[in-house]
Design a protein around this motif. Structure first.
Motif, PDB file in Angstrom:
ATOM      1  N   LYS A 143       0.776  -1.463   0.399  1.00 13.14           N
ATOM      2  CA  LYS A 143       0.184   0.167  -0.257  1.00 13.14           C
ATOM      3  C   LYS A 143       0.885   1.576   0.194  1.00 13.14           C
ATOM      4  N   ASP A 144       2.139   0.496   0.472  1.00 12.34           N
ATOM      5  CA  ASP A 144       3.021   2.298   0.761  1.00 12.34           C
ATOM      6  C   ASP A 144       3.264   2.331  -0.551  1.00 12.34           C
ATOM      7  N   ASN A 145       3.703   3.658  -1.280  1.00 11.31           N
ATOM      8  CA  ASN A 145       4.135   4.569  -2.571  1.00 11.31           C
ATOM      9  C   ASN A 145       3.056   4.010  -3.656  1.00 11.31           C
ATOM     10  N   ASN A 146       1.826   3.280  -2.958  1.00 10.33           N
ATOM     11  CA  ASN A 146       0.170   3.330  -4.294  1.00 10.33           C
ATOM     12  C   ASN A 146       0.708   2.122  -5.029  1.00 10.33           C
ATOM     13  N   GLY A 147       1.743   0.794  -4.380  1.00 10.70           N
ATOM     14  CA  GLY A 147       2.455  -0.219  -5.494  1.00 10.70           C
ATOM     15  C   GLY A 147       3.042  -0.117  -6.650  1.00 10.70           C
ATOM     16  N   THR A 148       4.048   1.288  -6.522  1.00 12.12           N
ATOM     17  CA  THR A 148       4.900   1.683  -7.557  1.00 12.12           C
ATOM     18  C   THR A 148       6.553   1.501  -7.589  1.00 12.12           C
ATOM     19  N   THR A 149       7.080   0.670  -8.733  1.00  3.62           N
ATOM     20  CA  THR A 149       8.228   0.856  -8.125  1.00  3.62           C
ATOM     21  C   THR A 149       9.085   2.296  -8.664  1.00  3.62           C
ATOM     22  N   SER A 150       9.921   2.131  -6.988  1.00  5.95           N
ATOM     23  CA  SER A 150      10.803   3.835  -7.747  1.00  5.95           C
ATOM     24  C   SER A 150      12.176   3.635  -7.027  1.00  5.95           C
ATOM     25  N   ILE A 151      13.061   4.779  -7.697  1.00  2.00           N
ATOM     26  CA  ILE A 151      14.475   4.458  -8.333  1.00  2.00           C
ATOM     27  C   ILE A 151      15.209   5.886  -7.506  1.00  2.00           C
ATOM     28  N   LYS A 152      15.762   6.279  -6.758  1.00  2.00           N
ATOM     29  CA  LYS A 152      15.881   7.631  -6.429  1.00  2.00           C
ATOM     30  C   LYS A 152      17.895   7.505  -6.864  1.00  2.00           C
ATOM     31  N   ILE A 153      18.793   8.034  -7.832  1.00  2.05           N
ATOM     32  CA  ILE A 153      19.758   8.413  -8.017  1.00  2.05           C
ATOM     33  C   ILE A 153      20.310   9.735  -7.555  1.00  2.05           C
ATOM     34  N   ASP A 154      21.241   9.703  -6.624  1.00  7.24           N
ATOM     35  CA  ASP A 154      22.030  10.915  -6.531  1.00  7.24           C
ATOM     36  C   ASP A 154      23.738  11.093  -7.007  1.00  7.24           C
ATOM     37  N   ALA A 155      23.662  12.098  -7.292  1.00 11.48           N
ATOM     38  CA  ALA A 155      25.359  12.088  -8.220  1.00 11.48           C
ATOM     39  C   ALA A 155      25.932  12.981  -8.185  1.00 11.48           C
ATOM     40  N   SER A 156      27.205  13.189  -7.346  1.00 12.45           N
ATOM     41  CA  SER A 156      28.318  13.758  -7.177  1.00 12.45           C
ATOM     42  C   SER A 156      29.725  14.022  -7.828  1.00 12.45           C
TER      43      SER A 156
END
Length: 165
Positions: A143-156
């Motif tokens: 039920k969290d994230n509305n059942g979607t796959t999430s990817i977060k990318i931070d770059a430096s």
């Protein structure tokens, strides 16, 4: 084979036994399949990764028909991929990807690698790229994230120096 043995005997009792056994085996297989799928979808699984490799050096000559000439040297440095510490519960896995010691040089090449000019002009001085990649794979029941796959990318990119002459 078992079906052939039971089908050759024409008694209703044995035919009924065969049907009951086949049904029980089918139910057991389905139960095991569901257990396996539940275990794979469980949020607490952990994948441990620790990769550290030297990346290739790519030589691009200006003109292949000449025995000697200017060449571009692309040194892809070192690649490291590791698990990182999770800093929130909103992601399942966090990865650290470091691309370090990458550089771009100008040199003189020869048909023999051993004859490469040792003195190289730095076009781009050694630099690093650092990535943090966080992933959350959706499950059908989540039920969290509305059942979607999430990817977060931070770059430096801490520093990038060009030497143009």
């Amino acid at each position: 084979r078992l079906a052939n043995i039971f089908s050759s005997i024409r008694t209703p009792e044995l035919a009924g036994d065969y049907q009951r056994m086949a049904s029980m085996v089918s139910q057991w297989k389905e139960t095991q399949r569901k257990r396996l799928l539940r275990a794979l979808a469980h949020k607490q699984k952990t994948i441990t990764v620790d990769i550290d490799v030297s990346a290739p050096v790519i030589l691009i000559p200006e003109d292949l028909s000449q025995k000697c000439g200017p060449t571009l040297v692309i040194d892809l440095g070192r690649v490291q991929l590791r698990n990182a510490e999770r800093n929130s519960d909103s992601f399942d896995d966090v990865w650290s990807l470091n691309l370090s010691e990458m550089q771009l040089q100008n040199s003189t090449y020869s048909k023999k690698i051993a004859d490469m000019e040792p003195e190289k002009q730095q076009i781009i001085e050694p630099f690093s790229l650092e990535f943090t990649i966080a992933t959350s794979i959706a499950s059908k029941k989540a039920k969290d994230n509305n059942g979607t796959t999430s990817i977060k990318i931070d770059a430096s990119l801490p520093r990038l120096v060009f030497n143009l002459k």
